[in-house]
Design an enzyme around this catalytic site. Structure first.
Site, mmCIF file in Angstrom:
data_model
loop_
_atom_site.group_PDB
_atom_site.id
_atom_site.type_symbol
_atom_site.label_atom_id
_atom_site.label_comp_id
_atom_site.label_asym_id
_atom_site.label_seq_id
_atom_site.Cartn_x
_atom_site.Cartn_y
_atom_site.Cartn_z
ATOM 1 N N HIS A 184 -33.085 70.511 45.332
ATOM 2 C CA HIS A 184 -32.544 69.759 44.216
ATOM 3 C C HIS A 184 -32.839 68.221 43.882
ATOM 4 O O HIS A 184 -32.671 67.777 43.067
ATOM 5 C CB HIS A 184 -30.977 69.796 44.234
ATOM 6 C CG HIS A 184 -30.147 69.138 45.466
ATOM 7 N ND1 HIS A 184 -29.973 69.842 46.355
ATOM 8 C CD2 HIS A 184 -29.844 67.671 45.379
ATOM 9 C CE1 HIS A 184 -29.205 68.794 47.279
ATOM 10 N NE2 HIS A 184 -29.143 67.489 46.585
ATOM 11 N N ASP A 214 -32.575 75.852 48.943
ATOM 12 C CA ASP A 214 -32.386 74.329 48.684
ATOM 13 C C ASP A 214 -33.305 73.554 49.496
ATOM 14 O O ASP A 214 -32.783 72.354 50.069
ATOM 15 C CB ASP A 214 -31.001 73.754 48.618
ATOM 16 C CG ASP A 214 -30.855 72.562 47.715
ATOM 17 O OD1 ASP A 214 -31.659 72.122 47.180
ATOM 18 O OD2 ASP A 214 -29.745 72.112 48.283
ATOM 19 N N SER A 297 -28.591 63.605 50.563
ATOM 20 C CA SER A 297 -29.533 65.130 50.385
ATOM 21 C C SER A 297 -30.732 64.807 51.156
ATOM 22 O O SER A 297 -31.614 64.165 50.568
ATOM 23 C CB SER A 297 -29.536 65.469 49.105
ATOM 24 O OG SER A 297 -28.086 65.569 48.158
#
Length: 457
Positions: A184, A214, A297
């Site tokens: 993402h 992911d 992230s």
């Protein structure tokens, strides 16, 4: 006695000479017309002077002119020469002005001396302070030691996409320039820039990505001195182990936070923005209370030996109800609920992305009823496009799974829903055997399944 006219001549000292000498000092102007002259100076005392004494030249008509005498019957009164206004002594306003000037001077001097004294006293002031350590190193297993070891291998990613831009984190996998991050972070990227802990930035290219896990891999070229991070083993992680997270929360690169492992095997789903479920990520995650925020992230979660045990991917925000009492709205920011992809899963996916650009997913070959609200994961009655819910000759069919079965356990671990079953399956590799506990017609039975393989997205 009869009155008689006084006819005797006046005494000599009453008389005035015909032409008296001008007694004015040199430089004094003559009197103005209509003014009297200054009084003549009296002769110095000496022999033959005084009352009743005759002048020295009284018996000598041919001698010098007699001394000048004051004539009370003169034609004009006594006059003095106007020499201008004289300089008097100090007056009151002089004293006041002098006093004010003195006060101002004294005040200014005192203030200056006070400031100077304060500066000098401040300069001399020294507060107690610890001496500089000769050895400024830290224990390798301390937070500072872990950060010092790992920071050179952690990078910040700035991504430009059609819909805007974003920031994420990644870490170096090898000396060839491969960097692991979240899908993402780089999804739909038009340009990717990687910034190292030294501040140097280079462009990167996308190698491959997988939305189901992911995870994504990008690569930089022409960079020397890369510092790959060591990979640990997520199967060795225990609840309570200390961990360190590194990332760029809100674009604050090289941010280090610390905490512990709060739980393992947490089923976490993320994504789903497309609506068809193709972009949903299923993670059998490590839970940590190390502060993780947007921008972390893709960053590493490290153990006490600075080895990567997880890839930070998601957080749970606080729910805050609005003023109307409606359903809570999720607020961004860490509340101590962070989730990381186990490194064992990340390692396998990264290797496949580097080799082929795509990752494979383990599957059992069945379609689940995602609307089922009971305990467990129910196999649907029909599959997509009206096809059977159990793929013929697939892993599930070969194990004996039928439509309508409810799978309640995977390798003895309770399963509460379809999402959790997918997460448990994807925590394994294609080809791994699994023991599934199935509820059928009110009875439980255990079926052995060998996981198949499907290409990811």
């Amino acid at each position: 006695m009869a009155d008689r006219q006084h006819t005797e001549p006046a005494p000599l000292w009453w008389s005035r000479p015909e032409a008296a000498a001008d007694p004015r000092p040199d430089g004094v102007p003559p009197p103005r017309p209509g003014t009297a002259t200054a009084p003549d100076p009296l002769p110095e005392a000496g022999p033959g002077t005084g009352p009743g004494a005759a002048p020295e030249d009284a018996g000598d008509p041919a001698g010098a002119a007699p001394a000048v005498r004051y004539d009370p019957w003169g034609e004009q009164p006594l006059q003095t020469v106007d020499r201008g206004r004289g300089h008097g002594g100090f007056r009151l306003w002089h004293l006041v002005a002098f006093g004010l000037a003195t006060a101002l001077l004294a005040g200014g001097t005192g203030g200056y001396l006070g400031v100077l004294a304060e500066r000098r006293s401040s300069t001399r002031l020294e507060l107690p302070q610890a001496a500089a350590d000769a050895d400024r190193g830290r224990a390798p297993d301390s937070v500072a030691g872990i950060a010092a070891t790992a920071l050179p291998g952690v990078v910040t990613l700035h991504v430009r996409a059609a819909s805007g831009g974003g920031t994420g984190t990644g870490f170096v996998l090898d000396g060839q320039g491969h960097i692991l991050t979240n899908n993402h972070v780089v999804a739909d990227a038009k340009a990717i820039t990687v910034t190292f802990s030294t501040g140097e930035s280079v462009s990167a290219e996308l190698v491959g990505r997988d939305s189901g896990y992911d995870l994504a891999v990008v690569k930089v070229s022409g960079v020397r001195g890369l510092r790959p991070l060591s990979l640990g083993n997520s199967e060795n992680v225990k609840v309570g182990d200390p961990v360190v997270a590194i990332g760029a929360p809100f674009d604050l690169s090289n941010t280090v936070t610390a905490g512990i492992i709060s739980a393992t095997g947490r089923p976490v789903t993320a994504g789903g923005d497309k609506g068809d479920g193709s972009d949903i990520s299923y993670v059998d995650a490590l839970q940590t209370d190390a502060p993780i925020n947007p921008g972390n992230s893709g960053g590493p979660l490290l153990d006490s030996r600075a080895r990567v045990i997880g890839i930070n991917s998601a957080i749970r925000g606080a729910d805050k109800a609005d003023g109307d009492g409606a359903e809570g709205v999720r607020q961004g920011g860490s509340i101590g609920l962070g989730f990381a992809i186990p490194v064992n899963q990340g390692k396998r996916v990264a290797e496949e992305l580097i080799r082929t650009g795509r990752a494979t997913h383990p599957v059992i070959g069945v379609t689940l009823d995602m609307q089922y609200t009971g305990d467990g994961a129910r196999v649907g009655d029909k599959g997509a496009d009206g096809k059977p819910s159990v793929v013929a000759d697939g892993p599930g069919a070969l194990a004996g799974i039928e439509a309508g079965d409810v799978i309640t356990k995977v390798d003895g671990q309770r399963v509460r829903g379809g999402d959790e079953l997918i997460i448990k399956i994807r925590a394994h590799r294609p080809g791994d055997p699994l023991a599934l506990t199935v509820l059928r017609d009110g009875r439980e039975r255990t079926l052995e399944v060998v996981l198949g393989s499907a290409n990811g997205s």
